[in-house]
Design an enzyme around this catalytic site. Structure first.
Site: not given
Ligand code: NAD
Ligand code: GDD
Length: 329
Positions: A190, A76, A176, A147, A116, A118
């Site tokens: 996010k 998340g 992101n 993570y 990611s 991250c």
């Molecule tokens: P998402 O949370 O919408 O999807 C992830 C899915 O994995 C969920 O539907 C969840 O139910 C499933 N899952 C979790 N635990 C599980 C388990 N034990 N068994 C089976 N399924 C399980 O996330 P997303 O944004 O679609 O991300 C997809 C992938 O991309 C992830 O690996 C995430 O780490 C990676 N990623 C996403 C972002 C982003 O900004 N969305 C950024 C960097 C990396």
């Molecule tokens: N989520 C969220 N919600 N973030 C907020 C908010 C809010 O209401 N208001 C401000 N922010 C700021 C956070 O404090 C952070 O500094 C920035 O927005 C971005 O937050 P996120 O979008 O939650 O996450 P991220 O960019 O730090 O990391 C995400 O992206 C990674 C890949 O680039 C995460 O989803 C990671 O899981 C992902 O791997």
């Protein structure tokens, strides 16, 4: 032979979009996830509902497929990954360890890992005007949270499966990603989805809460670019990790302003509050992806946010309607 792919995490945001994209390219697709998609019906040809921390579920999911896209993760935005570090590392490590082994045993030819941004070290992301992150910035390692450490370990796992077993791997570091059909409330959302929700929920003349001072920076990649980049990478011969992200750096306040423009709201004010902020700045260096794929994400943030806002505003309105019609207990 039919091209058969498994998408894990197909009940989630990017996985759901990827299923549709792969089918449009002519693939038969099986999804696997703990749950079916929350916001629309899956189009997958087959779907395994189960827990991928369990090797037997991974075996069933991988049976008979030629390619695996490993997207399942307990993940998340900052509000989620800043908590429960042991649970996040354990869950994601189990999913990735068992999925790659099941793919190998099933004889899958190619394996994609959704890594990611991250994974990049915190020490390289300490200012808002951060230098864009290149793939070789990953080491010396120092990810921000559990993570990120787990994603880095999963990347190494893929490298070792390639080395020891000849598994053909592809690794993308997503930056992101946002768009419709993603989590928009409940704590895992996010920043783009959270700000769309907050704007949609704000009363006339109201306030939008921003975590931190709003001057922290990120780049945001629209989901259509993300799935296209994923597929292009799978069709390429590049086995090393590659960034898939936008290289347009914006502050979170600028992101909020763009959301308000997409919503046609000029009546709202920003209020900065305490909240988990993660790194101070993060951007993607797209030199390598341009070189290996001859392509970079290019959907403008304004365009992607317009679609995303419209969808989230509809979800907010539907949730309000449902609440108004709920029978009191
Ligand atoms: P998402 O949370 O919408 O999807 C992830 C899915 O994995 C969920 O539907 C969840 O139910 C499933 N899952 C979790 N635990 C599980 C388990 N034990 N068994 C089976 N399924 C399980 O996330 P997303 O944004 O679609 O991300 C997809 C992938 O991309 C992830 O690996 C995430 O780490 C990676 N990623 C996403 C972002 C982003 O900004 N969305 C950024 C960097 C990396
Ligand atoms: N989520 C969220 N919600 N973030 C907020 C908010 C809010 O209401 N208001 C401000 N922010 C700021 C956070 O404090 C952070 O500094 C920035 O927005 C971005 O937050 P996120 O979008 O939650 O996450 P991220 O960019 O730090 O990391 C995400 O992206 C990674 C890949 O680039 C995460 O989803 C990671 O899981 C992902 O791997």
């Amino acid at each position: 032979m039919t091209r058969r792919a498994l998408v894990t995490g197909a009940g989630g945001f990017i996985g759901g979009h990827l299923v549709t994209y792969l089918q449009a390219q002519g693939w038969w697709v099986r999804g696997a996830d703990l749950r079916l998609p929350e916001f629309r019906a899956t189009t997958a040809d087959d779907f395994v509902v189960g827990d991928l921390r369990d090797p037997e579920v991974c075996r069933r999911a991988c049976d008979g497929v030629t390619e695996v896209y490993a997207l399942a993760a307990d993940m998340g935005g900052m509000g989620f990954i800043s908590k429960d570090p042991a649970t996040i590392l354990r869950n994601n490590a189990l999913i990735n360890l068992h999925t790659v082994e099941a793919a190998r045993l099933a004889g899958a030819q190619r394996y994609f890992l959704a890594s990611s941004a991250c994974i990049y070290p915190e020490y390289a992301q300490t200012t808002p005007d951060v230098r864009p992150l290149r793939e070789d910035d990953a080491f010396p390692a120092g990810p921000q949270d559990s993570y990120g450490w787990e994603k880095l370990m999963a990347e190494r796992l893929c490298v070792y499966y390639a080395e020891q077993y000849g598994l053909d791997v592809r690794i993308a570091r997503y930056h992101n990603v946002y768009g419709p059909y993603g989590t928009w409330d409940g704590g895992r959302e996010k920043a783009p989805a959270a700000l769309c929700r907050k704007v949609a929920e704000a009363p006339p003349g109201g306030e939008v809460e921003i975590w931190g001072d709003g001057r922290q920076t990120r780049s945001f990649c629209y989901v259509d670019d993300c799935v296209e980049g994923t597929y292009r990478l799978m069709r390429s011969d590049h086995a090393e990790p590659v960034n898939i992200g936008s290289d347009r750096l914006v502050t979170i306040d600028e992101l909020a302003a763009l959301v308000m423009t997409a919503a046609g709201r000029d009546d709202l004010r920003l209020r900065h509050v305490a909240g988990p902020q993660g790194v101070r700045g993060r951007n993607s260096d797209n030199t390598l992806v341009r070189q290996v794929l001859g392509w970079t994400p290019d959907i403008p943030l304004e365009e992607g946010l317009a679609v995303t806002y419209r969808w989230i505003a509809g979800e907010v309105a539907a949730a309000r309607g449902a609440a108004a019609h709920a029978t009191p207990a």
